[in-house]
Scaffold this motif. Sequence first.
Motif, PDB file in Angstrom:
ATOM      1  N   SER A   1       0.852  -1.190   0.000  1.00  0.00           N
ATOM      2  CA  SER A   1       0.000   0.000   0.000  1.00  0.00           C
ATOM      3  C   SER A   1       0.892   1.245   0.000  1.00  0.00           C
ATOM      4  O   SER A   1       1.638   1.485   0.954  1.00  0.00           O
ATOM      5  CB  SER A   1      -0.895  -0.005   1.240  1.00  0.00           C
ATOM      6  N   GLU A   2       0.798   2.041  -1.058  1.00  0.00           N
ATOM      7  CA  GLU A   2       1.595   3.275  -1.153  1.00  0.00           C
ATOM      8  C   GLU A   2       1.241   4.218  -0.006  1.00  0.00           C
ATOM      9  O   GLU A   2       2.088   4.881   0.567  1.00  0.00           O
ATOM     10  CB  GLU A   2       1.294   3.998  -2.480  1.00  0.00           C
ATOM     11  N   ARG A   3      -0.050   4.258   0.285  1.00  0.00           N
ATOM     12  CA  ARG A   3      -0.503   5.164   1.332  1.00  0.00           C
ATOM     13  C   ARG A   3       0.077   4.765   2.687  1.00  0.00           C
ATOM     14  O   ARG A   3       0.431   5.624   3.499  1.00  0.00           O
ATOM     15  CB  ARG A   3      -2.044   5.155   1.381  1.00  0.00           C
ATOM     16  N   ASP A   4       0.166   3.473   2.899  1.00  0.00           N
ATOM     17  CA  ASP A   4       0.702   3.026   4.180  1.00  0.00           C
ATOM     18  C   ASP A   4       2.197   3.318   4.290  1.00  0.00           C
ATOM     19  O   ASP A   4       2.684   3.672   5.363  1.00  0.00           O
ATOM     20  CB  ASP A   4       0.430   1.533   4.389  1.00  0.00           C
ATOM     21  N   ILE A   5       2.919   3.183   3.189  1.00  0.00           N
ATOM     22  CA  ILE A   5       4.355   3.504   3.222  1.00  0.00           C
ATOM     23  C   ILE A   5       4.544   4.978   3.545  1.00  0.00           C
ATOM     24  O   ILE A   5       5.399   5.351   4.358  1.00  0.00           O
ATOM     25  CB  ILE A   5       5.015   3.145   1.865  1.00  0.00           C
TER      26      ILE A   5
ATOM     27  N   ALA B   1       9.775 -10.930   6.736  1.00  0.00           N
ATOM     28  CA  ALA B   1       8.535 -11.557   7.208  1.00  0.00           C
ATOM     29  C   ALA B   1       7.384 -10.562   7.093  1.00  0.00           C
ATOM     30  O   ALA B   1       6.266 -10.911   6.698  1.00  0.00           O
ATOM     31  CB  ALA B   1       8.697 -12.032   8.646  1.00  0.00           C
ATOM     32  N   ALA B   2       7.677  -9.290   7.427  1.00  0.00           N
ATOM     33  CA  ALA B   2       6.651  -8.249   7.314  1.00  0.00           C
ATOM     34  C   ALA B   2       6.272  -8.043   5.849  1.00  0.00           C
ATOM     35  O   ALA B   2       5.082  -7.909   5.515  1.00  0.00           O
ATOM     36  CB  ALA B   2       7.163  -6.950   7.926  1.00  0.00           C
ATOM     37  N   ALA B   3       7.273  -8.037   4.976  1.00  0.00           N
ATOM     38  CA  ALA B   3       7.028  -7.802   3.550  1.00  0.00           C
ATOM     39  C   ALA B   3       6.065  -8.846   2.978  1.00  0.00           C
ATOM     40  O   ALA B   3       5.107  -8.513   2.272  1.00  0.00           O
ATOM     41  CB  ALA B   3       8.352  -7.838   2.774  1.00  0.00           C
ATOM     42  N   LEU B   4       6.319 -10.106   3.316  1.00  0.00           N
ATOM     43  CA  LEU B   4       5.458 -11.172   2.794  1.00  0.00           C
ATOM     44  C   LEU B   4       4.057 -11.083   3.388  1.00  0.00           C
ATOM     45  O   LEU B   4       3.062 -11.372   2.714  1.00  0.00           O
ATOM     46  CB  LEU B   4       6.093 -12.540   3.084  1.00  0.00           C
ATOM     47  N   ALA B   5       3.978 -10.678   4.652  1.00  0.00           N
ATOM     48  CA  ALA B   5       2.664 -10.521   5.284  1.00  0.00           C
ATOM     49  C   ALA B   5       1.894  -9.367   4.638  1.00  0.00           C
ATOM     50  O   ALA B   5       0.699  -9.481   4.350  1.00  0.00           O
ATOM     51  CB  ALA B   5       2.837 -10.278   6.778  1.00  0.00           C
ATOM     52  N   LEU B   6       2.600  -8.263   4.400  1.00  0.00           N
ATOM     53  CA  LEU B   6       1.955  -7.087   3.808  1.00  0.00           C
ATOM     54  C   LEU B   6       1.424  -7.400   2.417  1.00  0.00           C
ATOM     55  O   LEU B   6       0.305  -7.022   2.061  1.00  0.00           O
ATOM     56  CB  LEU B   6       2.976  -5.936   3.691  1.00  0.00           C
ATOM     57  N   THR B   7       2.232  -8.082   1.618  1.00  0.00           N
ATOM     58  CA  THR B   7       1.813  -8.303   0.228  1.00  0.00           C
ATOM     59  C   THR B   7       0.717  -9.363   0.144  1.00  0.00           C
ATOM     60  O   THR B   7      -0.175  -9.272  -0.700  1.00  0.00           O
ATOM     61  CB  THR B   7       3.034  -8.592  -0.685  1.00  0.00           C
TER      62      THR B   7
ATOM     63  N   SER C   1       0.500  -7.398   9.854  1.00  0.00           N
ATOM     64  CA  SER C   1       1.509  -6.999   8.865  1.00  0.00           C
ATOM     65  C   SER C   1       1.944  -5.553   9.072  1.00  0.00           C
ATOM     66  O   SER C   1       3.141  -5.259   9.030  1.00  0.00           O
ATOM     67  CB  SER C   1       0.983  -7.226   7.447  1.00  0.00           C
ATOM     68  N   GLU C   2       1.002  -4.666   9.331  1.00  0.00           N
ATOM     69  CA  GLU C   2       1.394  -3.274   9.530  1.00  0.00           C
ATOM     70  C   GLU C   2       2.012  -3.079  10.908  1.00  0.00           C
ATOM     71  O   GLU C   2       2.873  -2.214  11.087  1.00  0.00           O
ATOM     72  CB  GLU C   2       0.189  -2.349   9.313  1.00  0.00           C
ATOM     73  N   GLY C   3       1.621  -3.895  11.869  1.00  0.00           N
ATOM     74  CA  GLY C   3       2.291  -3.873  13.171  1.00  0.00           C
ATOM     75  C   GLY C   3       3.732  -4.337  13.025  1.00  0.00           C
ATOM     76  O   GLY C   3       4.668  -3.721  13.564  1.00  0.00           O
ATOM     77  N   ALA C   4       3.937  -5.409  12.266  1.00  0.00           N
ATOM     78  CA  ALA C   4       5.284  -5.940  12.050  1.00  0.00           C
ATOM     79  C   ALA C   4       6.149  -4.943  11.273  1.00  0.00           C
ATOM     80  O   ALA C   4       7.323  -4.730  11.605  1.00  0.00           O
ATOM     81  CB  ALA C   4       5.207  -7.272  11.296  1.00  0.00           C
TER      82      ALA C   4
ATOM     83  N   GLY D   1       6.556  -9.633  23.020  1.00  0.00           N
ATOM     84  CA  GLY D   1       6.309  -9.208  21.636  1.00  0.00           C
ATOM     85  C   GLY D   1       4.948  -8.554  21.481  1.00  0.00           C
ATOM     86  O   GLY D   1       4.808  -7.522  20.814  1.00  0.00           O
ATOM     87  N   ASN D   2       3.929  -9.132  22.083  1.00  0.00           N
ATOM     88  CA  ASN D   2       2.596  -8.543  21.937  1.00  0.00           C
ATOM     89  C   ASN D   2       2.477  -7.198  22.643  1.00  0.00           C
ATOM     90  O   ASN D   2       1.755  -6.319  22.188  1.00  0.00           O
ATOM     91  CB  ASN D   2       1.518  -9.523  22.414  1.00  0.00           C
ATOM     92  N   VAL D   3       3.213  -7.037  23.726  1.00  0.00           N
ATOM     93  CA  VAL D   3       3.210  -5.730  24.390  1.00  0.00           C
ATOM     94  C   VAL D   3       3.911  -4.693  23.505  1.00  0.00           C
ATOM     95  O   VAL D   3       3.414  -3.569  23.319  1.00  0.00           O
ATOM     96  CB  VAL D   3       3.879  -5.822  25.784  1.00  0.00           C
ATOM     97  N   VAL D   4       5.039  -5.090  22.924  1.00  0.00           N
ATOM     98  CA  VAL D   4       5.765  -4.158  22.045  1.00  0.00           C
ATOM     99  C   VAL D   4       4.890  -3.764  20.854  1.00  0.00           C
ATOM    100  O   VAL D   4       4.795  -2.590  20.493  1.00  0.00           O
ATOM    101  CB  VAL D   4       7.089  -4.795  21.554  1.00  0.00           C
ATOM    102  N   VAL D   5       4.220  -4.731  20.278  1.00  0.00           N
ATOM    103  CA  VAL D   5       3.416  -4.419  19.086  1.00  0.00           C
ATOM    104  C   VAL D   5       2.159  -3.628  19.470  1.00  0.00           C
ATOM    105  O   VAL D   5       1.715  -2.759  18.723  1.00  0.00           O
ATOM    106  CB  VAL D   5       3.103  -5.699  18.291  1.00  0.00           C
ATOM    107  N   ALA D   6       1.623  -3.886  20.650  1.00  0.00           N
ATOM    108  CA  ALA D   6       0.507  -3.059  21.122  1.00  0.00           C
ATOM    109  C   ALA D   6       0.958  -1.604  21.242  1.00  0.00           C
ATOM    110  O   ALA D   6       0.234  -0.674  20.872  1.00  0.00           O
ATOM    111  CB  ALA D   6      -0.008  -3.577  22.468  1.00  0.00           C
ATOM    112  N   TRP D   7       2.172  -1.435  21.758  1.00  0.00           N
ATOM    113  CA  TRP D   7       2.744  -0.084  21.869  1.00  0.00           C
ATOM    114  C   TRP D   7       2.879   0.564  20.487  1.00  0.00           C
ATOM    115  O   TRP D   7       2.461   1.713  20.283  1.00  0.00           O
ATOM    116  CB  TRP D   7       4.103  -0.174  22.579  1.00  0.00           C
ATOM    117  N   ILE D   8       3.437  -0.211  19.538  1.00  0.00           N
ATOM    118  CA  ILE D   8       3.615   0.298  18.166  1.00  0.00           C
ATOM    119  C   ILE D   8       2.260   0.649  17.546  1.00  0.00           C
ATOM    120  O   ILE D   8       2.126   1.622  16.799  1.00  0.00           O
ATOM    121  CB  ILE D   8       4.326  -0.800  17.319  1.00  0.00           C
ATOM    122  N   TRP D   9       1.245  -0.124  17.867  1.00  0.00           N
ATOM    123  CA  TRP D   9      -0.082   0.179  17.329  1.00  0.00           C
ATOM    124  C   TRP D   9      -0.665   1.420  17.988  1.00  0.00           C
ATOM    125  O   TRP D   9      -1.332   2.231  17.335  1.00  0.00           O
ATOM    126  CB  TRP D   9      -1.030  -1.023  17.446  1.00  0.00           C
TER     127      TRP D   9
END
Lengths: 601, 601
Positions: A7-11, A305-311, A358-361, A530-538
Amino acid sequence: MAASILSERDIEFMLYELFDAENMTLRERYSDHSRETMNAALTTARAVAEKYFVPIRQKVDTHQPTFDGEKVHMVPEIKAAVDAVIDSGLAAGAADYELGGMQLPSIVADTVTVYLTAAGSSTMGYTTLTNANANLIEAHGTAEQIERWVEPLRSGRFAGTMAMTEPGAGSSLADLTTSARKAEDGSYRITGNKIFISGGDHDLNENIVHLVLARIKGAPAGVKGISLFIVPKFLVNSDGSMGERNEVSLAGLFHKMGGRGHTSTALNFGENEGAIGYLVGEENEGLRYMFHMMNEARIMVGHSAAALALTGYQYSLAYARERPQGRLPSAKGAGSSPVNIIQHPDVRRMLLAQKAYSEGAFALCLLGSQLMDDTRTGESEELRLRADTLLDFLTPVIKSWPSEYGPRANSLAIQVMGGHGYINEHPVEMFYRDNRLNPIHEGTYGIQSLDLLARKVPMNGMAGYRVFVSEVEKTLEEASFQPELKDYAVELELAVASLTDTTNQLLHAMEHEPIDLVLSNSVKYLEFFGNVVVAWIWLRQGIVAARALADDPHEADRDFYRGKLQALRYFFRFELPETEAWAKLLVNLDSTSFDMQESWF
Amino acid sequence: MAASILSERDIEFMLYELFDAENMTLRERYSDHSRETMNAALTTARAVAEKYFVPIRQKVDTHQPTFDGEKVHMVPEIKAAVDAVIDSGLAAGAADYELGGMQLPSIVADTVTVYLTAAGSSTMGYTTLTNANANLIEAHGTAEQIERWVEPLRSGRFAGTMAMTEPGAGSSLADLTTSARKAEDGSYRITGNKIFISGGDHDLNENIVHLVLARIKGAPAGVKGISLFIVPKFLVNSDGSMGERNEVSLAGLFHKMGGRGHTSTALNFGENEGAIGYLVGEENEGLRYMFHMMNEARIMVGHSAAALALTGYQYSLAYARERPQGRLPSAKGAGSSPVNIIQHPDVRRMLLAQKAYSEGAFALCLLGSQLMDDTRTGESEELRLRADTLLDFLTPVIKSWPSEYGPRANSLAIQVMGGHGYINEHPVEMFYRDNRLNPIHEGTYGIQSLDLLARKVPMNGMAGYRVFVSEVEKTLEEASFQPELKDYAVELELAVASLTDTTNQLLHAMEHEPIDLVLSNSVKYLEFFGNVVVAWIWLRQGIVAARALADDPHEADRDFYRGKLQALRYFFRFELPETEAWAKLLVNLDSTSFDMQESWF
């Protein structure tokens, strides 16, 4: 069906709204850059990805490289794609101008890599590995070694590998047996066997530079006796011209479930006199140098891993928007027309989960890239040190979380598409296979969890942990100004408090209970963490979105930000609450795995 | 490395200790059988699996069937394996003697199928599908149809398929467009396209009998206008000899991620006059008949998923016992030798999780098989009805839980083996690919969750749910006599109470809130429900083990029962507690997925 690679917008959101990559251009190293030049690199990446990578991905996957006993054969389109990356200047985006790089900030160069990886992870593997190899020699080699090896690696004449794993010593480098013997001219003769060497043999480049871990005769046992050597496939003459074939031979190819275009090889070094190798840095310091590369490689595994999840998410999203099938429960029997499957709440759940994962990663990995930038070019010593501490601390999570949740996202992409997701007419089954490598290589999930709990957390009086918590506190403070984020801030605060409590209890237990017992649930700790870190990132993403929404943006942006808030909500409602159960297990020092006996299986 | 296909000891436990299959021999239908004859069938299955299935599984996987425009080609070893199953009498183990069957109880016949599926799920697919096809015709066809089609299907002369899915109507059978026109001779002319038809074309058998769903001209729209037809590849003359080719043609093959030896086809019916088809049963009742087959097929999907999980567990277990690598944290730096990886607590966790998933799934599926036996041959009308009610109720769980946890087990098998698990030198990566189909076919995971929550739970005043709870109560009562099971019994009791509370709230909400909202988290309900069911199944296994341990068994048995108790403990410590978070989400009628808008993605 036209699906975007990313997603261009997401980048745009990630680079310029969440991480403020534009700010990098104020730093001297990046002073030639601007948002325009950074975007130009991304536009080029997209063009190369669309022209050279996407059209060949299925062919690359279904026509694995073969070995006829002399040479490796692969579909020629791989070379065209690898060359296109080099010719476009994207191969070494972050490298110095004088070494042929574009001197881009890591956060941009890594996004370029994500673009190309999403479009063809197998093919891109050759480039990223070569880059990592060059970075290591640049960091620890002599001026002469840099001139001889790094320049042709950057320019694409040579390819690079890292040769660590041996048949008898996989994750346990202490047991490696490849040996090095010093010759009269100061070079070494290397003898031993290595396996799972990615890109270990091919004809994509004039030469292949292997970075080989080996033990010099008489060196101490274990990890303290390991040295690092440059061992080229072809020797290079002093004038830079290609010399004789070195004693590095291909014993065979492995056939992997995914990443099938990227050769995985068994290599024999020195079947006669010994392969000629050149020591990098000091004797017996090889593992330290390799970890320089390895830490970068771990961040790049996360990105991959994020790239493959995103696509996969983009692909299944495009499919769900166009595929009519079934009716909502409320419309059953009403003689209505089928709806597009994106209308089914459970399909939305699967897409939302993919978005959250994917966007969290991706955001997590870009945080890693930003920290790498700050470590190297941060404005103050304090900032550089703090970034270094946090990056080092978070590396196991940046490597592991995307590797665990990326394949889950890819599995959901398959599930959204049903039977169509299971056949190779669509690429999501390939993404699923490709991504399964990521929890294995560059240190397995279990090894990352031990690195986190037994090393990174207690290190320097929990310095890394403290920096992490203070960053979370900043975010909680910012979130407190956004009414619609209040509940999430409270939940994250509670989760961090629980994590800290759990951490303290585990560190205490490490001193009073059998260490093997305390560490036996390290994977659950990594999952919790990991889930706490990603919750923070979100929550950080949510703050940006909530602020932007307050400015009454135009419709497309409003939708985009609403989507961010909804993915945040998904993560806090569906994922974060599970950590309570894990906290309990950890605090109780559950001994189920520890108590299990071999004879009981 | 010698890995068992399945654990013989565990099969013995399941059949004779947990489910008392020997008791079946008291029923008239099975009166010729004894533990010896049942074991003989299993021994034969093992012999065929070892001789014909295991040696070819890699070749079958890497040499997919091809279509040259006229014929399908596949490795000839598949025919030898399929024929070996037929020749050994195992193809139709549960069928009547007079139709060439062995008249085995379902619980034994299904275990035979599990053995062969574990050894080669692709290859076994031809046989299980043929069987299901024959069962349907036997149940709903005329005497003449049974004679003409079922006999050659049972004897292996013919193969069978089920042809439901169409390009425009996958899971939504209401929208299928294949049409049937009655001809003067009472037969029908079928026209339409079907996709994803497993075993849709090949030369393994003289003929292929397709069971085709189609809509008779003028029939009502939707699911009420669907009829079922026998459409053979070759017509059969009245003397049973083969007649002309029918208008069924192969449009192409799909290439799947797994199950690659089992052709998945696109078939065109009636490109000219219409394919000749024979109505099964009444007009417009086709879906009901197909669901007869489908319900059996769903149980068999569970068995298949369990089979792949069980054999992946055995394989990674054998590997972990023999592979030396690394040291325990307590022994680091002590100059000790590497230990076998089974000594690492995290590897034990991954093996224990596989054991808990795979043996939990297997026991759950065998419960389904036992209920099928009780439905058909139970001693009293009451028992038969109760079994029928419980089986119908549990079918979505029996289909889904193994399909979800089976692939997780296979992923852990890969992870235990590291890089070696990711390459095709070992079969675990194939099991992982093969098993990924199971949450998709015969009704996706999402569809099963709707079937459970919207149909099976409320049906007949929650009759199924009530029977289920009363069975759990029996188990809790039994567990109360075993001191070491007391805690688990308490936890299960609490979990069931929470499930009942959640269920009541959801049923209430279905009448007062938008149905699409209430059903939007149906998958979480299925997950919650599934884990409670499997916790119950594990407690039942624990009771058997605890009782046996009280009798002071010999050492090997003591170890085996200890292992059962440890897997039970794993399930109750690591898996069941997560359901608390899901219960909260469900009770709150979380609207995250429901609220998500298409434009926000």
